[in-house]
Design a protein around this motif. Sequence first.
Motif, short mmCIF file in Angstrom:
data_model
loop_
_atom_site.label_atom_id
_atom_site.label_comp_id
_atom_site.label_asym_id
_atom_site.label_seq_id
_atom_site.Cartn_x
_atom_site.Cartn_y
_atom_site.Cartn_z
N PRO A 176 6.61 13.39 -18.91
CA PRO A 176 6.22 11.98 -18.91
C PRO A 176 6.86 11.21 -17.76
O PRO A 176 7.90 11.61 -17.24
N PRO A 177 6.26 10.11 -17.36
CA PRO A 177 6.83 9.30 -16.28
C PRO A 177 8.17 8.71 -16.68
O PRO A 177 8.41 8.42 -17.86
N ARG A 178 9.00 8.52 -15.69
CA ARG A 178 10.30 7.90 -15.91
C ARG A 178 10.17 6.39 -15.70
O ARG A 178 10.46 5.85 -14.64
N TRP A 179 9.75 5.69 -16.76
CA TRP A 179 9.44 4.26 -16.63
C TRP A 179 10.66 3.42 -16.33
O TRP A 179 10.54 2.29 -15.83
N SER A 180 11.86 3.92 -16.63
CA SER A 180 13.07 3.16 -16.30
C SER A 180 13.24 3.00 -14.79
O SER A 180 13.98 2.12 -14.33
N TYR A 181 12.53 3.81 -14.03
CA TYR A 181 12.61 3.74 -12.56
C TYR A 181 11.91 2.50 -12.03
O TYR A 181 12.08 2.14 -10.86
N MET A 182 11.13 1.82 -12.86
CA MET A 182 10.41 0.63 -12.43
C MET A 182 11.35 -0.45 -11.91
O MET A 182 10.99 -1.23 -11.02
N ASP A 183 12.56 -0.53 -12.45
CA ASP A 183 13.50 -1.57 -12.03
C ASP A 183 13.82 -1.47 -10.54
O ASP A 183 14.20 -2.47 -9.92
N ARG A 184 13.67 -0.29 -9.96
CA ARG A 184 13.98 -0.11 -8.55
C ARG A 184 12.75 -0.25 -7.65
O ARG A 184 12.86 -0.09 -6.44
N LEU A 185 11.61 -0.58 -8.24
CA LEU A 185 10.37 -0.65 -7.46
C LEU A 185 9.89 -2.07 -7.20
O LEU A 185 9.01 -2.26 -6.35
N TRP A 186 10.45 -3.07 -7.91
CA TRP A 186 9.94 -4.42 -7.74
C TRP A 186 10.15 -4.94 -6.31
O TRP A 186 9.22 -5.50 -5.71
N GLN A 187 11.35 -4.77 -5.78
CA GLN A 187 11.60 -5.25 -4.42
C GLN A 187 10.78 -4.49 -3.37
O GLN A 187 10.17 -5.11 -2.49
N GLY A 205 9.48 5.30 7.68
CA GLY A 205 10.58 4.35 7.86
C GLY A 205 10.18 2.93 8.11
O GLY A 205 11.00 2.13 8.57
N ALA A 206 8.91 2.58 7.83
CA ALA A 206 8.43 1.22 8.12
C ALA A 206 8.52 0.29 6.91
O ALA A 206 7.85 -0.75 6.88
N GLY A 207 9.31 0.62 5.92
CA GLY A 207 9.54 -0.28 4.80
C GLY A 207 8.48 -0.20 3.72
O GLY A 207 7.47 0.49 3.85
N GLY A 208 8.75 -0.91 2.63
CA GLY A 208 7.80 -0.95 1.53
C GLY A 208 8.06 0.13 0.49
O GLY A 208 9.07 0.84 0.52
N ILE A 209 7.12 0.25 -0.43
CA ILE A 209 7.29 1.19 -1.53
C ILE A 209 7.22 2.64 -1.06
O ILE A 209 7.66 3.55 -1.76
N GLY A 210 6.70 2.85 0.14
CA GLY A 210 6.67 4.20 0.69
C GLY A 210 8.05 4.78 0.91
O GLY A 210 8.22 6.01 0.90
N VAL A 211 9.06 3.92 1.11
CA VAL A 211 10.44 4.41 1.25
C VAL A 211 10.90 5.07 -0.05
O VAL A 211 11.51 6.15 -0.03
N GLN A 212 10.60 4.41 -1.17
CA GLN A 212 10.94 5.00 -2.46
C GLN A 212 10.16 6.28 -2.71
O GLN A 212 10.70 7.24 -3.29
#
Length: 271
Positions: free
Chosen positions: A66-77, A225-232
């Motif tokens: 299952p997905p690790r939904w607790s990881y969402m806290d690190r995706l908002w920014q 390396g150009a920023g955004g959610i792709g870094v995560q």
Amino acid sequence: MPVQIVDSRPVWQRHTRTQQWAIWAGWFALVLATVWCWQVMNRGTIWAFVDDAPRQASDLLSRAWPPRWSYMDRLWQPLWDTLNIATLGTLLGIVIAVPIAFLAASNTTPSKSLLRPFALFVIVASRSINSLIWALLLVAIIGPGLLAGIMAIAFRSIGFIGKLLYEAIEEVDTSQVEAVAATGASRMQTMDYAIVPQILPAFAGISVFRWDINIRESTILGLVGAGGIGVQLESSLARLAWSEITVIFAVILVTVVFSEWISGKVRHAII
């Protein structure tokens, strides 16, 4: 068989022998090209990996669920950064693309021998290079971060917006242009009162549509390396954290669907 229209009625005619041989030759060439492409694909494919693909896919899915939904806290920014990259990049692309479009349009360019070829070259160059390649080049020049992503999106948007906009400019109703020019209006006044009002709906639709596309493209710029959610995403891929990648994919999917909905509503309201 070719068809001719005579008195609003279709008249069927038999192919000549030359036409029949040409059709058969075309089909034969298509079969030869298909066989050749199949052979090339076979030479470049390791079929043992293909046979093992279902098992590997099943193993990957078992680790991603299952997905690790607790990881969402690190995706908002990072998600907010991605939206900023797409929005600011689109705005910067619009600012540059609008004058380029007017220079490229044959009915508004001040110089068909110098400025128009230059503007067309800029449009073609922008459209020829993918935004990911732009980001890779800009990261190497100005360093990693959001600025490289914004500029990559902008440089890619110039060609898209510029091409569609200059085609819209060339398709304006010339009678309105001639009517305004007949009043003694200057070249700039003619553009303001006869051309710009005609292309505004197309311009708005093009801009919103490009912003929608840029939302999708900006999600992967972080891989270089150009920023955004792709870094995560790149970080999770490097750690083989597939449950986190599932969450990232879900966030990207929801974001793209939401941007598509907004784009459709705005275009419907404008057009």
